[in-house]
Scaffold this active site. Structure first.
Site, PDB file in Angstrom:
ATOM      1  N   GLU A  81       0.816  -1.215   0.000  1.00 57.62           N
ATOM      2  CA  GLU A  81       0.000   0.000   0.000  1.00 57.62           C
ATOM      3  C   GLU A  81       0.850   1.267   0.000  1.00 57.62           C
ATOM      4  O   GLU A  81       0.394   2.331  -0.414  1.00 57.62           O
ATOM      5  CB  GLU A  81      -0.927   0.008   1.223  1.00 57.62           C
ATOM      6  CG  GLU A  81      -2.037  -1.028   1.184  1.00 57.62           C
ATOM      7  CD  GLU A  81      -3.136  -0.687   0.199  1.00 57.62           C
ATOM      8  OE1 GLU A  81      -3.095   0.417  -0.393  1.00 57.62           O
ATOM      9  OE2 GLU A  81      -4.030  -1.529   0.004  1.00 57.62           O
ATOM     10  N   GLU A 112       6.488 -21.707   8.502  1.00 54.08           N
ATOM     11  CA  GLU A 112       6.786 -20.876   9.673  1.00 54.08           C
ATOM     12  C   GLU A 112       7.807 -21.511  10.612  1.00 54.08           C
ATOM     13  O   GLU A 112       8.385 -20.838  11.465  1.00 54.08           O
ATOM     14  CB  GLU A 112       5.508 -20.566  10.444  1.00 54.08           C
ATOM     15  CG  GLU A 112       4.905 -21.738  11.175  1.00 54.08           C
ATOM     16  CD  GLU A 112       3.737 -21.306  12.054  1.00 54.08           C
ATOM     17  OE1 GLU A 112       3.768 -21.671  13.241  1.00 54.08           O
ATOM     18  OE2 GLU A 112       2.823 -20.618  11.567  1.00 54.08           O
TER      19      GLU A 112
END
Length: 295
Positions: A81, A112
């Protein structure tokens, strides 16, 4: 993991499956309202993080978010963004997620848990000492994030641990600690909920305040946005109209004369100068409008 707040059962939702829908929604909403207040205690630490980010960004460093699952996705989202909002390069603010871009939409099993890959992913972008790395992990114990932060420290990069548990493992491997204690989740262990909301709010603060600090904002206006669509073109013209106190047509004409650059347009008008001079003033003042107009 039993000692982790994010894995503890929430006493307000012990019988969540038996609640009527309206009561369940009200309870969830009440729990969500705890999140902003939970951030308040870390604002002093957050201030130091942002001061460091501004300094490093101005010296050519990058802001790098790294995480797994929801935490990784939020980092990628915030970084993405910033490109249209503040007209920065995708290489200036980077989001890295365990498992790569595919993990944005599909869970990558075991990603992870790979500490070595966390370090490798930072090596792949050629991490430098002038960069700042924000490791994001709701539990504060994700091996992928720990591995990344350990490597970042070895490279003398600035490191930040953003988690939702106190005394987290990743905090031990970081220069700055941001532990947001949002309490147990409505749905036990589902850290995409309050923990994810807290992380998003903190990332909003890091990116927004850093970009203000490097001159991407005038008053509360996005004067360095990239006008890549009609909505942003219209917003650019409205900003010029507002700051320069012009009518709509005058703002359009100034926007055209400035080569579609809001900052240049504002400096041109407020200093009654040419595009070339406005561009030079901005360059000499690191793009900060208020400094450029007082030069």
């Amino acid at each position: 993991m039993n000692h982790l707040t994010t894995e503890t059962r929430n006493i307000q939702t012990m019988h969540l499956d038996e609640m009527n829908l309206s009561d369940a929604l009200k309870t969830m909403n009440q729990e969500d309202q705890l999140v902003p207040k939970a951030i308040e205690p870390v604002i002093p630490n957050l201030t130091k993080v942002i001061e460091s980010a501004i300094q490093r960004f101005n010296n050519g460093g990058r802001i790098i978010y790294i995480g797994a699952g929801t935490s990784g996705r939020l980092g990628v989202l915030d970084a993405a963004e910033c490109v249209p909002t503040f007209n920065v390069s995708p290489n200036d603010i980077i989001g890295i997620i365990a498992g790569g871009q595919k993990a944005m939409t599909v869970a990558i099993e075991g990603a992870e848990d790979d500490a070595e890959q966390g370090a490798q992913d930072l090596k792949n972008i050629h991490l430098q000492s002038k960069d700042i790395v924000v490791g994001i992990s709701a539990s504060g114990r994700t091996p992928y994030v720990k591995g990344a932060l350990v490597y970042a420290n070895k490279m003398n990069a600035e490191t930040v641990a953003l988690s939702c548990n106190v005394h987290s493992d990743i905090s031990k491997n970081s220069n700055h600690v941001l532990e947001i204690n949002v309490g147990p989740e409505v749905l036990t262990g589902s850290t995409r909920l309050k923990s994810g909301t807290a992380q998003k709010l903190v990332l909003n603060m890091i990116s927004t305040m850093t970009m203000i600090g490097v001159g991407k904002v005038y008053d509360n206006l996005m004067v360095d946005l990239r006008p890549t669509n009609q909505k942003l073109i219209h917003r650019s013209i409205r900003i010029i109209q507002d700051v320069c106190d012009l009518n709509h047509q005058e703002a359009i004409e100034l926007y055209e004369k400035s080569d579609h650059n809001i900052k240049i347009a504002i400096v041109m008008h407020l200093c009654s100068t040419t595009q070339q001079d406005a561009r030079l003033r901005l360059k000499q003042n690191n793009g900060v409008i208020k400094q450029a107009i007082n030069t």
